[in-house]
Design an enzyme around this catalytic site. Sequence first.
Site, mmCIF file in Angstrom:
data_model
loop_
_atom_site.group_PDB
_atom_site.id
_atom_site.type_symbol
_atom_site.label_atom_id
_atom_site.label_comp_id
_atom_site.label_asym_id
_atom_site.label_seq_id
_atom_site.Cartn_x
_atom_site.Cartn_y
_atom_site.Cartn_z
ATOM 1 N N GLU A 83 0.832 -1.219 0.000
ATOM 2 C CA GLU A 83 0.000 0.000 0.000
ATOM 3 C C GLU A 83 0.865 1.267 0.000
ATOM 4 O O GLU A 83 0.485 2.294 0.571
ATOM 5 C CB GLU A 83 -0.912 0.022 1.236
ATOM 6 C CG GLU A 83 -1.915 -1.113 1.254
ATOM 7 C CD GLU A 83 -2.626 -1.231 2.604
ATOM 8 O OE1 GLU A 83 -3.531 -2.075 2.693
ATOM 9 O OE2 GLU A 83 -2.280 -0.492 3.539
ATOM 10 N N GLN A 84 2.035 1.180 -0.582
ATOM 11 C CA GLN A 84 2.863 2.389 -0.596
ATOM 12 C C GLN A 84 3.984 2.190 -1.611
ATOM 13 O O GLN A 84 4.514 1.060 -1.714
ATOM 14 C CB GLN A 84 3.461 2.641 0.796
ATOM 15 C CG GLN A 84 4.358 3.875 0.869
ATOM 16 C CD GLN A 84 3.650 5.177 0.514
ATOM 17 O OE1 GLN A 84 3.160 5.319 -0.613
ATOM 18 N NE2 GLN A 84 3.590 6.091 1.434
#
Lengths: 229, 269
Positions: free
Chosen positions: A202-203
């Site tokens: 998620e990044q």
Amino acid sequence: EHLQTQKLLIPARACVQYTFPQIFFYKPNLWWPNGMGKQSLYNINISVDVKGYGESDLWSHLFGFRKIESHIDKATGGRLFKVNGQPIFIRGGNWIVSDGLLRLSKKRYKTDIKFHADMNLNMIRCWGGGLAERPEFYHYCDIYGLLVWQEFWITGDVDGRGVPVSNPDGPLDHDLFMLCARDTVKLLRNHSSLALWVGGNEQVPPEDINKALKDDLKLHPFFYNSNGI
Amino acid sequence: AEIGKTKLDSGWLAARSTEVQLTGTQLTTTHPPAGPTAPWMDAVVPGTVIGGLIDSVLATLVKNKVVPDPFYGLENETIIDIADSGREYYTFWFFTTFHCKLSGTQHLDLNFRGINYSAEVYLNGHKTILPKGMFRRHSLNVTDTLHPDGQNLLAVLVHPPDHPGTIPPDGGQGGDHEIGKDVTTQYVEGWDWIAPIRDRNTGIWDEVSISVTGPVKIIDPHLVSSLFDNYKRVYLHATTELENRSALAAECSLNIQVTMELEGGVCLV
């Protein structure tokens, strides 16, 4: 025909890199993910004999002939995987660690990973907040046909998107991150099940790290023409 | 000594660093621990200070009923967190011995496949630093520091991550996120359904081994296949690093052999 010997002179106290002439195989048994065919694996043994001494070192690894490719499919916007030219419907499972206290053992990995194959899955995603999984993990994924999506150690919650927002530039030492990433790639890169390296969970990793990872992990130009008809 | 790798996964002892008054040099020369008597305890490596199956310390503490098993109920709450205890509390010594007698031109490497987070290695009184980073291997050429009689004493002092962080009262993903400053696994301050790992998984968390080679060592071969004509025509490309550790040029024969295990133990070469 699958035994090759090359002569090489290595200067004193030197470190060299050597590439064998490529070895030809006609219609070898291919490695397939769980549910698509057999996970054929070949024993590869490399040894070095030194004149006047004898066998100096040896190395072996189970290796599967396969071609894994993936791209973002325009129609679905999702990542489409192909193995040996065949599109595959990914049935994947999330993997954190085998045990939070790192109670890791071959037996435990074999049980955990066979369980995933028995559940008819064909991919395991190693979450970025966990580990770069170990050779024993990948060995059983090779054996049971579980493709592996391996994330590096970046997560949105801790690196720039959490509450409170923190570490927007990831770890303090980017050189150390890249040293660890490169060493991890060398540790795992020969496993047939390794399907995808992913920057984080998620990044996106900090710009310099992400660029370095992409540069290091792109396919070598020599292999671009591979699989030509 | 036979060419190849031997795992060092038995006969380990561990002790909290604050309870050991000796230096690494003394531990591996004049004052080796005699056995599992306080402050030393049986430990097995690999593993982490708190956890690991085949582990160094908390598993041993659990086995010795010094602390409850963090896997049951709320027992994890009764184990002091590194934020409260300080990093020294989870800085541990690991000690073992191994036998290895080399012949003339043989070399010995001491390999650590995973240390969390940094360490000092003492072998027969000689100190080497293992730099920081959970996801990197360390390989030390220890040929010149082996005992002539073949009996070697090894002590490893392992330090926790630099930024273990503090778990906020309401927990949360990755606690206060301090752990993200280091190159180490991030779930250890707690996550979704994961309770905080009290020692942040400090320890010798992966395999320790020794490997015997002759003058030339094979390093990290890379295998790649290229496939053509609808997978009928396939090539195997193999590249490897080679290190000649001797003072003389080495005339080598490099062999690569590919075999396929068929059913019934029949091999196709």
